[in-house]
Motif scaffolding. Sequence first.
Motif, short mmCIF file in Angstrom:
data_model
loop_
_atom_site.label_atom_id
_atom_site.label_comp_id
_atom_site.label_asym_id
_atom_site.label_seq_id
_atom_site.Cartn_x
_atom_site.Cartn_y
_atom_site.Cartn_z
N MET A 100 0.84 -1.21 0.00
CA MET A 100 0.00 0.00 0.00
C MET A 100 0.87 1.25 0.00
O MET A 100 0.52 2.27 -0.60
CB MET A 100 -0.94 0.02 1.21
CG MET A 100 -2.09 -0.95 1.09
SD MET A 100 -3.23 -0.43 -0.22
CE MET A 100 -3.05 -1.79 -1.35
N GLU A 101 2.04 1.18 0.64
CA GLU A 101 2.96 2.31 0.66
C GLU A 101 3.47 2.60 -0.76
O GLU A 101 3.54 3.76 -1.17
CB GLU A 101 4.12 2.06 1.62
CG GLU A 101 3.75 2.08 3.08
CD GLU A 101 3.09 0.78 3.56
OE1 GLU A 101 3.22 -0.27 2.87
OE2 GLU A 101 2.43 0.82 4.59
N GLN A 102 3.83 1.54 -1.49
CA GLN A 102 4.30 1.73 -2.87
C GLN A 102 3.20 2.33 -3.74
O GLN A 102 3.45 3.25 -4.52
CB GLN A 102 4.75 0.40 -3.48
CG GLN A 102 6.03 -0.14 -2.91
CD GLN A 102 6.29 -1.54 -3.41
OE1 GLN A 102 5.45 -2.43 -3.28
NE2 GLN A 102 7.46 -1.73 -4.00
N LEU A 103 1.99 1.83 -3.60
CA LEU A 103 0.87 2.35 -4.37
C LEU A 103 0.59 3.80 -4.00
O LEU A 103 0.42 4.66 -4.87
CB LEU A 103 -0.38 1.50 -4.15
CG LEU A 103 -1.63 1.94 -4.91
CD1 LEU A 103 -1.38 1.95 -6.41
CD2 LEU A 103 -2.80 1.02 -4.54
N GLY A 104 0.57 4.10 -2.71
CA GLY A 104 0.34 5.47 -2.26
C GLY A 104 1.38 6.43 -2.78
O GLY A 104 1.06 7.53 -3.25
N GLN A 105 2.64 6.03 -2.76
CA GLN A 105 3.71 6.89 -3.26
C GLN A 105 3.57 7.09 -4.77
O GLN A 105 3.78 8.20 -5.27
CB GLN A 105 5.09 6.30 -2.94
CG GLN A 105 6.24 7.21 -3.32
CD GLN A 105 6.22 8.53 -2.56
OE1 GLN A 105 6.14 8.55 -1.34
NE2 GLN A 105 6.25 9.64 -3.28
N ALA A 106 3.21 6.06 -5.49
CA ALA A 106 3.02 6.18 -6.94
C ALA A 106 1.89 7.15 -7.26
O ALA A 106 2.01 7.97 -8.18
CB ALA A 106 2.74 4.81 -7.56
#
Length: 69
Positions: free
Chosen positions: A55-61
Amino acid sequence: MLMEPGMNGRQSYERILGIRPDQKAIIISGFSESDEVKRALRLGVGRFIKKPYSMEQLGQAVRDALQTS
């Protein structure tokens, strides 16, 4: 990037850009970064994320894509 029937994510994004040139996008795929992904990135796709992702990777993207002009 793979979709049915017969159109991939890059082709879909090109069509979307024809309607809405400022549309933002993120590519998520279970496959490695391909030539089609590289073409989409050159068209303006914000990021490529390989599955599985957090979720962190998606949020950053999403944040990165929204901050680009």
